[in-house]
Design an enzyme around this catalytic site. Structure first.
Site, PDB file in Angstrom:
ATOM      1  N   HIS A 203       0.803  -1.228   0.000  1.00  0.00           N
ATOM      2  CA  HIS A 203       0.000   0.000   0.000  1.00  0.00           C
ATOM      3  C   HIS A 203       0.831   1.272   0.000  1.00  0.00           C
ATOM      4  O   HIS A 203       0.290   2.371  -0.107  1.00  0.00           O
ATOM      5  CB  HIS A 203      -0.929   0.041   1.228  1.00  0.00           C
ATOM      6  CG  HIS A 203      -0.200   0.402   2.500  1.00  0.00           C
ATOM      7  ND1 HIS A 203       0.542  -0.514   3.211  1.00  0.00           N
ATOM      8  CD2 HIS A 203      -0.076   1.579   3.161  1.00  0.00           C
ATOM      9  CE1 HIS A 203       1.071   0.083   4.267  1.00  0.00           C
ATOM     10  NE2 HIS A 203       0.719   1.354   4.262  1.00  0.00           N
TER      11      HIS A 203
HETATM   12  C1  UD1 Z   1      -1.747   6.139   5.615  1.00  0.00           C
HETATM   13  C2  UD1 Z   1      -0.425   6.609   6.192  1.00  0.00           C
HETATM   14  C3  UD1 Z   1       0.601   5.494   6.055  1.00  0.00           C
HETATM   15  C4  UD1 Z   1       0.104   4.210   6.701  1.00  0.00           C
HETATM   16  C5  UD1 Z   1      -1.266   3.855   6.157  1.00  0.00           C
HETATM   17  C6  UD1 Z   1      -1.822   2.688   6.935  1.00  0.00           C
HETATM   18  C7  UD1 Z   1       0.079   9.019   5.981  1.00  0.00           C
HETATM   19  C8  UD1 Z   1       0.936  10.011   5.304  1.00  0.00           C
HETATM   20  N1  UD1 Z   1       0.094   7.788   5.462  1.00  0.00           N
HETATM   21  O1  UD1 Z   1      -1.539   5.870   4.241  1.00  0.00           O
HETATM   22  O2  UD1 Z   1       1.804   5.869   6.715  1.00  0.00           O
HETATM   23  O3  UD1 Z   1       1.010   3.171   6.421  1.00  0.00           O
HETATM   24  O4  UD1 Z   1      -2.165   4.968   6.308  1.00  0.00           O
HETATM   25  O5  UD1 Z   1      -2.756   1.948   6.208  1.00  0.00           O
HETATM   26  O6  UD1 Z   1      -0.581   9.337   6.954  1.00  0.00           O
HETATM   27  N2  UD1 Z   1      -8.973   5.206   1.305  1.00  0.00           N
HETATM   28  C9  UD1 Z   1     -10.235   4.682   1.278  1.00  0.00           C
HETATM   29  N3  UD1 Z   1     -10.845   4.404   2.470  1.00  0.00           N
HETATM   30  C10 UD1 Z   1     -10.267   4.620   3.669  1.00  0.00           C
HETATM   31  C11 UD1 Z   1      -8.976   5.170   3.688  1.00  0.00           C
HETATM   32  C12 UD1 Z   1      -8.337   5.458   2.495  1.00  0.00           C
HETATM   33  O7  UD1 Z   1     -10.822   4.464   0.214  1.00  0.00           O
HETATM   34  O8  UD1 Z   1     -10.879   4.332   4.719  1.00  0.00           O
HETATM   35  C13 UD1 Z   1      -8.281   5.478   0.006  1.00  0.00           C
HETATM   36  C14 UD1 Z   1      -8.544   6.875  -0.523  1.00  0.00           C
HETATM   37  O9  UD1 Z   1      -8.619   6.799  -1.922  1.00  0.00           O
HETATM   38  C15 UD1 Z   1      -7.270   7.615  -0.138  1.00  0.00           C
HETATM   39  C16 UD1 Z   1      -6.210   6.520  -0.224  1.00  0.00           C
HETATM   40  O10 UD1 Z   1      -6.878   5.332   0.200  1.00  0.00           O
HETATM   41  O11 UD1 Z   1      -6.999   8.685  -0.968  1.00  0.00           O
HETATM   42  C17 UD1 Z   1      -5.009   6.767   0.667  1.00  0.00           C
HETATM   43  O12 UD1 Z   1      -5.424   6.984   2.014  1.00  0.00           O
HETATM   44  P1  UD1 Z   1      -4.587   7.938   2.982  1.00  0.00           P
HETATM   45  O13 UD1 Z   1      -5.247   7.983   4.295  1.00  0.00           O
HETATM   46  O14 UD1 Z   1      -4.295   9.247   2.323  1.00  0.00           O
HETATM   47  O15 UD1 Z   1      -3.185   7.249   3.087  1.00  0.00           O
HETATM   48  P2  UD1 Z   1      -2.760   5.721   3.254  1.00  0.00           P
HETATM   49  O16 UD1 Z   1      -2.195   5.251   1.965  1.00  0.00           O
HETATM   50  O17 UD1 Z   1      -3.871   4.956   3.855  1.00  0.00           O
HETATM   51  N1  UDP Z   2      -3.822  -5.526   8.944  1.00  0.00           N
HETATM   52  C1  UDP Z   2      -5.138  -5.981   9.102  1.00  0.00           C
HETATM   53  N2  UDP Z   2      -5.826  -6.375   7.978  1.00  0.00           N
HETATM   54  C2  UDP Z   2      -5.284  -6.362   6.734  1.00  0.00           C
HETATM   55  C3  UDP Z   2      -3.950  -5.884   6.593  1.00  0.00           C
HETATM   56  C4  UDP Z   2      -3.255  -5.468   7.718  1.00  0.00           C
HETATM   57  O1  UDP Z   2      -5.654  -6.036  10.217  1.00  0.00           O
HETATM   58  O2  UDP Z   2      -5.960  -6.727   5.787  1.00  0.00           O
HETATM   59  C5  UDP Z   2      -3.098  -5.053  10.132  1.00  0.00           C
HETATM   60  C6  UDP Z   2      -1.762  -5.720  10.374  1.00  0.00           C
HETATM   61  O3  UDP Z   2      -1.923  -6.855  11.210  1.00  0.00           O
HETATM   62  C7  UDP Z   2      -0.940  -4.617  11.042  1.00  0.00           C
HETATM   63  C8  UDP Z   2      -1.548  -3.332  10.505  1.00  0.00           C
HETATM   64  O4  UDP Z   2      -2.786  -3.692   9.910  1.00  0.00           O
HETATM   65  O5  UDP Z   2      -1.108  -4.635  12.449  1.00  0.00           O
HETATM   66  C9  UDP Z   2      -0.639  -2.716   9.469  1.00  0.00           C
HETATM   67  O6  UDP Z   2      -1.289  -1.647   8.856  1.00  0.00           O
HETATM   68  P1  UDP Z   2      -0.810  -1.019   7.488  1.00  0.00           P
HETATM   69  O7  UDP Z   2       0.008  -1.997   6.751  1.00  0.00           O
HETATM   70  O8  UDP Z   2      -2.028  -0.464   6.840  1.00  0.00           O
HETATM   71  O9  UDP Z   2       0.047   0.239   7.968  1.00  0.00           O
HETATM   72  P2  UDP Z   2       1.595   0.474   8.341  1.00  0.00           P
HETATM   73  O10 UDP Z   2       1.954  -0.458   9.432  1.00  0.00           O
HETATM   74  O11 UDP Z   2       2.378   0.271   7.093  1.00  0.00           O
HETATM   75  O12 UDP Z   2       1.636   1.904   8.730  1.00  0.00           O
END
Ligand code: UD1
Ligand code: UDP
Length: 360
Positions: A203
């Site tokens: 992601h």
């Molecule tokens: C964010 C964090 C990242 C973390 C990740 C965990 C920042 C800068 N990034 O990235 O460090 O690893 O969360 O998962 O804070 N979207 C949905 N539904 C949701 C959430 C997001 O559809 O509930 C989609 C939207 O199109 C959005 C895109 O995902 O634009 C990215 O979401 P965003 O919250 O901006 O960043 P993450 O990639 O989730």
């Molecule tokens: N995770 C989850 N369901 C999924 C994928 C990940 O519950 O389908 C959990 C995973 O066990 C971990 C956390 O989400 O604890 C990691 O989140 P993510 O990879 O979105 O964020 P990051 O750690 O990179 O910030």
């Protein structure tokens, strides 16, 4: 005494859960969700499976640019801090929720505790690296998971209020893996019970924002000689849909999983492939070899211990096949479940806060 806790995304909810549990009964808790993650499967579901209190406020900042998310969070957290006047406010990790909380708290002179302090990828092109550095430099309490994280803070002159606590992911993972084994039917549901398979997630912006890189990663997974289950983050699904990408081989793209289902999937996998921060940690704790599709990591302890390897998309297929077919190679990448502590990080953090905010 009130302790405010701010979360915004899936990993913050999971990793803050042990702190919230430990704080219950010792502080009045005020739990704020910035609403950065809002889909039920990225947010609400975790409050249920982790048995957490529902947030008192949701700032509903939603998706948007880095500036939009940070600015909305900043205004919302500031309002909350002015109204509640908590003894301290906590945020965890490196997301935009952390940056907003760090800035709002420090400008109001509210005590700010940064959980998971001191991580560094030394890659300033990552928005997360900027967030980490800023948060660490304004924090009153830095809860560093490892000795290496403390070294990073010292190198930058951050020495006051630093505590080595371990990472709360250990608490969460150890508490929930047995529950997951008992309750989750994910392996049977996916038809992979008893088989060698790969658990994958991708992601990170650096992988999803470059469609050719993303395609190369997906193709390597699709060509694997064992099933690959990839619960896709919405960010990844959006790009794959735009590209019209359809796997035709081993890769199965599924919706994001509930925490217990994901832990069960990871715990029984032969190999993990990821660009997630938390999953690099969980894989080491659960002793599943991990291939991390990134040029760098802020979790170097796992690489130094030999249980995690950084790979580029063009090497992924080859490394994956080695781990799928060579038992000794796989075995060599396990055996270090303690890199992030002993599972008492949540208690340790709350003990420090209790003492430092005027408790006995
Ligand atoms: C964010 C964090 C990242 C973390 C990740 C965990 C920042 C800068 N990034 O990235 O460090 O690893 O969360 O998962 O804070 N979207 C949905 N539904 C949701 C959430 C997001 O559809 O509930 C989609 C939207 O199109 C959005 C895109 O995902 O634009 C990215 O979401 P965003 O919250 O901006 O960043 P993450 O990639 O989730
Ligand atoms: N995770 C989850 N369901 C999924 C994928 C990940 O519950 O389908 C959990 C995973 O066990 C971990 C956390 O989400 O604890 C990691 O989140 P993510 O990879 O979105 O964020 P990051 O750690 O990179 O910030």
């Amino acid at each position: 005494r009130e302790l405010a806790v701010v979360v915004g995304t899936r990993p913050e909810i999971i990793k803050m859960a042990p702190v919230i549990r430990a704080a219950e009964g010792r502080f009045d808790l005020h739990l704020v969700h910035t609403g950065q993650h809002y889909d039920d499967e990225m947010s609400g579901a975790f409050f249920e499976s982790l048995d957490l209190p529902r947030p008192d406020d949701n700032l509903e900042i939603g998706s948007g640019s880095q500036a939009e998310q940070t600015a909305s969070g900043l205004v919302g957290v500031e309002e909350m801090l002015v109204e509640r006047e908590p003894a301290a406010v906590l945020a965890l990790g490196d997301t935009n929720a952390v940056l907003s909380t760090a800035l709002a708290a420090s400008k109001l002179s509210t005590k700010f505790g940064h959980v998971e302090a001191g991580l560094r990828s030394f890659d300033r092109t990552m928005p997360e690296e900027v967030n980490r550095v800023v948060a660490d430099h304004v924090a009153d309490f830095s809860f560093a998971p490892t000795a290496k994280a403390i070294e990073h803070l010292e190198d930058e002159g951050v020495t006051a209020g630093v505590y080595e606590t371990g990472n709360t992911i250990v608490d969460a993972c150890r508490d929930h893996a047995p529950l997951a084994a008992e309750r989750s039917s994910v392996l049977a549901d996916l038809g992979i019970a008893g088989h060698d398979y790969v658990a994958a997630t991708i992601h990170r912006a650096s992988n999803t924002d470059d469609p050719e890189r993303l395609r190369a990663i997906m193709d390597a997974l699709d060509d694997a000689s064992a099933p690959v289950v990839l619960p896709a983050h919405p960010r990844t699904t959006n790009v794959l849909d735009e590209m019209g990408y359809e796997p035709s081989g081993s890769l199965e793209l599924v919706e994001p999983l509930d925490y217990l289902d994901f832990l069960q999937l990871l715990n029984n996998a032969r190999v993990a492939v990821t660009d997630s921060g938390g999953i690099q940690e969980e894989a080491s704790i659960l002793e599943v070899p991990c291939l991390t599709v990134r040029p760098n990591t802020e979790r170097p302890e796992t690489v130094d211990a030999g249980v995690n390897e950084l790979v580029e998309p063009d090497e992924l297929g080859r490394r994956l096949e080695t781990l799928l077919t060579d038992d000794a190679a796989r075995e060599a990448m396990t055996g270090h479940p303690d890199l992030y502590g002993d599972g008492s990080a949540g208690e340790h953090i709350v003990d420090v806060l209790h003492t430092r905010t005027g408790g006995e």
